[in-house]
Design a protein around this motif. Structure first.
Motif, mmCIF file in Angstrom:
data_model
loop_
_atom_site.group_PDB
_atom_site.id
_atom_site.type_symbol
_atom_site.label_atom_id
_atom_site.label_comp_id
_atom_site.label_asym_id
_atom_site.label_seq_id
_atom_site.Cartn_x
_atom_site.Cartn_y
_atom_site.Cartn_z
ATOM 1 N N ASP A 161 0.839 -1.196 0.000
ATOM 2 C CA ASP A 161 0.000 0.000 0.000
ATOM 3 C C ASP A 161 0.872 1.243 0.000
ATOM 4 O O ASP A 161 1.939 1.273 0.618
ATOM 5 C CB ASP A 161 -0.882 0.026 1.253
ATOM 6 N N VAL A 162 0.399 2.273 -0.663
ATOM 7 C CA VAL A 162 1.104 3.552 -0.694
ATOM 8 C C VAL A 162 0.738 4.317 0.574
ATOM 9 O O VAL A 162 -0.435 4.422 0.929
ATOM 10 C CB VAL A 162 0.725 4.359 -1.946
ATOM 11 N N LEU A 163 1.762 4.832 1.248
ATOM 12 C CA LEU A 163 1.526 5.625 2.447
ATOM 13 C C LEU A 163 0.892 6.959 2.089
ATOM 14 O O LEU A 163 1.077 7.463 0.976
ATOM 15 C CB LEU A 163 2.828 5.858 3.200
ATOM 16 N N ALA A 164 0.186 7.539 3.023
ATOM 17 C CA ALA A 164 -0.523 8.799 2.796
ATOM 18 C C ALA A 164 0.380 10.011 2.952
ATOM 19 O O ALA A 164 -0.089 11.131 3.107
ATOM 20 C CB ALA A 164 -1.690 8.899 3.772
ATOM 21 N N ILE A 165 1.689 9.808 2.884
ATOM 22 C CA ILE A 165 2.681 10.863 3.063
ATOM 23 C C ILE A 165 3.488 11.018 1.776
ATOM 24 O O ILE A 165 3.847 10.029 1.147
ATOM 25 C CB ILE A 165 3.666 10.499 4.196
#
Length: 123
Positions: free
Chosen positions: A73-77
């Motif tokens: 998953d891609v981090l939200a940062i």
């Protein structure tokens, strides 16, 4: 024995160096040649436990090596490069929502530390 995470960071550091060199010599890019400093700074934090990648002059992080195939998953940062040699650290909960600027700085270490702080707060 190979270490895919370490290899991903090595690759990103090399690619960042090449992009910075191109930016310094081409004269036709708005992207400041500061990506390698950022990659090295991020790698020296706990962000090094994630897979790095770049997208649209932004350093991003994922939990797996092939997030685009569902492996992680891609981090939200994100840490975006902005004109005049600055970094913009931001959060974004989804592609449908606007990002939230958290810090703008000229320091790669400061940007990486803020991103690390935000990731730890979201964990």
């Amino acid at each position: 024995m190979s270490n895919p995470l370490s290899e991903a960071w090595d690759f990103q550091a090399q690619a960042a160096a090449e992009q910075d060199d191109f930016g310094r010599t081409s004269g036709g890019s708005w992207v400041p040649p500061i990506l390698q400093d950022l990659v090295l700074a991020a790698r020296s934090t706990s962000l090094s436990r994630y897979y790095p990648f770049t997208s649209h002059a932004t350093l991003r992080f994922s939990t797996g090596p092939q997030w685009w195939l569902g492996n992680g998953d891609v981090l939200a940062i994100g840490i975006a490069l902005v004109p005049e040699g600055r970094y913009l650290v931001y959060t974004r909960t989804s592609q449908d929502e606007p990002f939230s600027a958290e810090l703008e700085t000229t320091g790669a270490d400061e940007a990486a530390a803020k991103a690390e702080q935000l990731v730890n707060a979201l964990s």
